[in-house]
Scaffold this motif. Structure first.
Motif, PDB file in Angstrom:
ATOM      1  N   SER A  15       0.811  -1.203   0.000  1.00 30.01           N
ATOM      2  CA  SER A  15       0.000   0.000   0.000  1.00 30.01           C
ATOM      3  C   SER A  15       0.848   1.257   0.000  1.00 30.01           C
ATOM      4  O   SER A  15       1.946   1.285   0.508  1.00 30.01           O
ATOM      5  CB  SER A  15      -0.877  -0.004   1.250  1.00 30.01           C
ATOM      6  OG  SER A  15      -1.455   1.251   1.432  1.00 30.01           O
ATOM      7  N   ALA A  16       0.256   2.296  -0.541  1.00 36.37           N
ATOM      8  CA  ALA A  16       0.894   3.597  -0.484  1.00 36.37           C
ATOM      9  C   ALA A  16      -0.047   4.605   0.159  1.00 36.37           C
ATOM     10  O   ALA A  16      -0.006   5.780  -0.149  1.00 36.37           O
ATOM     11  CB  ALA A  16       1.309   4.037  -1.882  1.00 36.37           C
ATOM     12  N   VAL A  17      -0.924   4.137   1.052  1.00 38.69           N
ATOM     13  CA  VAL A  17      -1.828   5.012   1.795  1.00 38.69           C
ATOM     14  C   VAL A  17      -1.592   4.805   3.276  1.00 38.69           C
ATOM     15  O   VAL A  17      -1.557   3.683   3.758  1.00 38.69           O
ATOM     16  CB  VAL A  17      -3.302   4.724   1.453  1.00 38.69           C
ATOM     17  CG1 VAL A  17      -4.227   5.539   2.344  1.00 38.69           C
ATOM     18  CG2 VAL A  17      -3.589   5.022  -0.009  1.00 38.69           C
ATOM     19  N   THR A  18      -1.401   5.911   3.997  1.00 37.29           N
ATOM     20  CA  THR A  18      -1.233   5.870   5.446  1.00 37.29           C
ATOM     21  C   THR A  18      -2.413   6.576   6.091  1.00 37.29           C
ATOM     22  O   THR A  18      -2.834   7.635   5.633  1.00 37.29           O
ATOM     23  CB  THR A  18       0.070   6.595   5.858  1.00 37.29           C
ATOM     24  OG1 THR A  18       1.162   6.006   5.183  1.00 37.29           O
ATOM     25  CG2 THR A  18       0.295   6.522   7.355  1.00 37.29           C
ATOM     26  N   VAL A  19      -2.933   5.992   7.163  1.00 39.17           N
ATOM     27  CA  VAL A  19      -3.994   6.616   7.950  1.00 39.17           C
ATOM     28  C   VAL A  19      -3.310   7.454   9.025  1.00 39.17           C
ATOM     29  O   VAL A  19      -2.505   6.938   9.796  1.00 39.17           O
ATOM     30  CB  VAL A  19      -4.893   5.551   8.609  1.00 39.17           C
ATOM     31  CG1 VAL A  19      -5.948   6.209   9.483  1.00 39.17           C
ATOM     32  CG2 VAL A  19      -5.533   4.653   7.560  1.00 39.17           C
TER      33      VAL A  19
END
Length: 147
Positions: A31-35
């Protein structure tokens, strides 16, 4: 079709002294999405009011990403500075609510938004002094919307 699961983490102090800290963790490959968590968490104590959590995302994808849900859990731990008392564990804390996500995420850092989750310290029927000044980590997972 689910595209994958994205994650991040934030830390908080359980304290009767009111110290707080929050932040974000690294995205989980591939993934390249961080919360990210924006809300500082302070003054968690047994039976106290829940602290509202909110945040945004870092989207390193080349395209926008639609997020369906954000969920959270207190990361597993056990801390026992006073061996004569019960350990403080993730079971001393609870995540509540339902996260709402504010639309599709454009590429970039600090984009989009989520809100609606809470964290609180449970008032257990046992001594919880080992939780004083305990740092907890909250693990976040964002599930992309089906396309």
């Amino acid at each position: 079709m689910v595209l994958g699961v994205f994650g991040g983490a934030a830390t908080a102090f359980a304290s009767e002294t009111g110290r707080s800290r929050s932040g974000s963790g690294s995205a989980m490959p591939p993934s390249a999405v961080t919360v990210n968590q924006r809300t500082p968490i302070a003054a968690l104590y047994p039976g106290g009011a829940p602290v509202t959590l909110d945040g945004n995302f870092d989207n390193h994808h080349q395209d926008s990403v639609a997020i369906a849900t954000v969920s959270a859990a207190v990361h597993s731990f056990s801390s026992q500075s006073d061996l004569s008392l019960p350990a403080c564990t993730q079971a001393d804390f609870a995540i509540g609510g339902f996260a709402r996500v504010g639309g599709s995420l454009p590429t970039g850092q600090g984009v989009g938004s989520w809100w609606g989750l809470t964290v609180r310290m449970i008032d257990a029927a046992r001594n919880q002094d080992n939780c004083k000044d305990q740092t907890i980590t909250i693990d976040y997972v964002a599930t992309p919307a089906s396309r």
